[in-house]
Design an enzyme around this catalytic site. Structure first.
Site, short mmCIF file in Angstrom:
data_model
loop_
_atom_site.label_atom_id
_atom_site.label_comp_id
_atom_site.label_asym_id
_atom_site.label_seq_id
_atom_site.Cartn_x
_atom_site.Cartn_y
_atom_site.Cartn_z
N TYR A 143 0.82 -1.21 0.00
CA TYR A 143 0.00 0.00 0.00
C TYR A 143 0.86 1.26 0.00
O TYR A 143 0.41 2.32 -0.44
CB TYR A 143 -0.90 0.04 1.24
CG TYR A 143 -2.20 -0.71 1.13
CD1 TYR A 143 -2.21 -2.07 0.89
CD2 TYR A 143 -3.41 -0.06 1.30
CE1 TYR A 143 -3.41 -2.77 0.82
CE2 TYR A 143 -4.61 -0.75 1.23
CZ TYR A 143 -4.60 -2.10 0.99
OH TYR A 143 -5.79 -2.77 0.92
N LYS A 192 3.48 -15.26 2.78
CA LYS A 192 3.69 -16.06 1.57
C LYS A 192 5.21 -16.31 1.47
O LYS A 192 5.86 -15.99 0.46
CB LYS A 192 3.14 -15.30 0.35
CG LYS A 192 3.11 -16.08 -0.94
CD LYS A 192 2.02 -17.15 -1.00
CE LYS A 192 2.14 -17.97 -2.28
NZ LYS A 192 1.20 -19.11 -2.34
N ASP A 224 -2.71 -18.24 0.88
CA ASP A 224 -3.71 -18.99 0.11
C ASP A 224 -4.37 -20.05 0.99
O ASP A 224 -5.59 -20.21 1.00
CB ASP A 224 -3.11 -19.60 -1.16
CG ASP A 224 -1.80 -20.34 -0.92
OD1 ASP A 224 -1.25 -20.26 0.20
OD2 ASP A 224 -1.33 -21.01 -1.86
N ASP A 248 -6.10 -7.06 4.70
CA ASP A 248 -7.25 -6.44 4.03
C ASP A 248 -8.17 -7.53 3.50
O ASP A 248 -9.38 -7.52 3.71
CB ASP A 248 -6.75 -5.55 2.89
CG ASP A 248 -7.89 -4.91 2.11
OD1 ASP A 248 -8.82 -4.39 2.76
OD2 ASP A 248 -7.85 -4.94 0.86
N ASP A 252 -12.04 -9.06 5.18
CA ASP A 252 -13.31 -9.10 4.45
C ASP A 252 -13.88 -10.52 4.46
O ASP A 252 -15.08 -10.73 4.65
CB ASP A 252 -13.12 -8.65 2.98
CG ASP A 252 -13.42 -7.17 2.80
OD1 ASP A 252 -13.19 -6.39 3.75
OD2 ASP A 252 -13.87 -6.78 1.69
C1 IPM Z 1 -10.28 -1.28 4.22
C2 IPM Z 1 -10.54 -0.77 2.84
C3 IPM Z 1 -9.41 0.17 2.43
C4 IPM Z 1 -8.13 -0.63 2.43
C5 IPM Z 1 -9.61 0.90 1.08
C6 IPM Z 1 -10.93 1.62 1.02
C7 IPM Z 1 -8.47 1.83 0.81
O1 IPM Z 1 -10.69 -1.83 1.95
O2 IPM Z 1 -10.18 -0.47 5.15
O3 IPM Z 1 -10.18 -2.49 4.39
O4 IPM Z 1 -7.81 -1.31 1.45
O5 IPM Z 1 -7.42 -0.59 3.44
MG MG Z 2 -10.70 -3.74 2.88
#
Ligand code: IPM
Ligand code: MG
Length: 358
Positions: A143, A192, A224, A248, A252
């Protein structure tokens, strides 16, 4: 009376709607537990672009730096999708994380009993519960590494660099070990290291830091495999340590296992005194303004704020209990709705949590 200065970054899409509900809950908690939250507003993301031309005005950074904590809704939307990367709303989010030096991102993913039906996995896979803490590195890696575009022999190309220094890995590893110590004492490091040099350095460093925590049981998984294990047998996990990009993705995934991304809060902590609290979901422009967004992740983020920034443990526990209560009462926003429950909107959900808190 104790008083806390909180900067609100309402952001875009559903951001303003969910932050409004979180404020109601925070104020009620203050009333009950004897503190006052003092708010100041600042712009970040698409709304900042529209008002000032940039996603993160210096004034916003200054305001956040001079407050005790920041509460963020969400940023982004179609309107700004075609802007160059450094002028997109997301650049504001990355910028504020960097400016406040928020290197540690805590993302708890747990299944609330009443929401079990919203979990897409079979009951025998989920068992009684799932309670995972993803510790994500937040100010390094791909990032923030060197990036660019170039044309080589007439062929257009682009690159981003995964880059970690030993001190960066050490400090996030310590956060993860400390967190594991306070929970069940198990930590799974994700990387990884079979392919990436940056992951090999990451793993070596984690192994070295592990010597300071002989009481924590450390395991390792490649990303993975970790992504697969999270849906195959999520119960095996307690604390997960991951780089910025792997964290990240896994957070999710964990949120969906927990039932809905609309339920997951997060805390971003760093060297400075000011932490940032935000739901892990995005700005959901498709449902913005419809009054149906789930405010619970933002409400739960205020509980994390009270816990991690202000040491108001009783108030944090009370907010979390109030959320559970509302779920037990069968109230659901559409994203977590299942048959037999009562479907309600954003404001009603906020009101219900406030009522349960009182
Ligand atoms: C998160 C989001 C952010 C990230 C984006 C919106 C930049 O996906 O906070 O997880 O990738 O960190
Ligand atoms: Mg995210």
């Amino acid at each position: 009376m104790k008083s806390y200065k909180i900067t609100l970054l309402r952001g875009d899409g559903i951001g303003p709607e969910i932050v409004a509900e979180a404020i109601k809950v925070l104020d009620k908690a203050g009333e009950r537990f004897g503190f006052a939250a003092k708010y100041t507003e600042a712009l970040m993301g698409g709304c900042a672009i529209d008002a000032t031309g940039v996603p993160l005005p210096q004034e916003t950074v200054d305001r956040c730096l001079s407050s005790d904590a920041v509460l963020l809704g969400a940023v982004g939307g179609w309107k700004w999708d075609t802007l160059p990367g450094n002028l997109r709303p997301e650049a504001g989010l990355l910028g504020i994380r960097g400016a406040l030096k928020l290197f540690a991102n805590l993302r708890p993913a747990k299944i609330y009993g009443p929401l079990k039906a919203a979990c897409p996995l079979r009951p025998d896979i989920i068992g009684d519960s799932m309670d995972i803490m993803v510790v994500r590195e937040l100010t390094g890696g791909i990032y923030f590494g060197k990036r660019g575009r170039e044309t080589v022999d007439g062929v257009e190309a682009a690159y981003d660099t995964e880059y970690y220094t030993v001190p960066e890995v050490e400090r996030i590893a310590r956060v993860a070990f400390e967190s594991a110590r306070k929970r069940s004492g198990r930590l799974c490091n994700v990387d990884k290291a079979n392919v990436l040099e940056s992951s090999r350095l990451w793993r070596e460093t984690v192994l070295r830091v592990a010597k300071e925590y002989p009481d924590v049981e450390l395991t390792h998984l490649y990303i993975d495999n970790a992504a697969m294990q999270l849906v195959r047998n999520p119960k095996q996990f307690d604390v997960i340590l991951a780089s910025n990009i792997f964290g990240d993705i896994l957070s999710d995934e964990a949120s969906q296992v927990a039932g809905s991304i609309g339920m997951l809060a997060s805390a971003s902590l760093g060297e400075g005194k000011c932490g940032l609290y935000e739901p892990i979901h995005g700005s959901a422009p498709d449902i913005a303004g419809k009054g149906i967004a789930n405010p619970l992740a933002t409400i739960l983020s205020t509980a994390m704020m009270l816990r991690y920034s202000f040491d108001e443990i009783a108030a944090a526990d009370a907010i979390e209990a109030a959320v559970e209560r509302v779920l037990e009462d069968g109230l659901r926003t559409p994203d977590i709705y299942t048959e037999g429950c009562k479907k309600i909107g954003t404001v009603e959900m906020g009101d219900a949590v406030v009522a349960a808190l009182a």
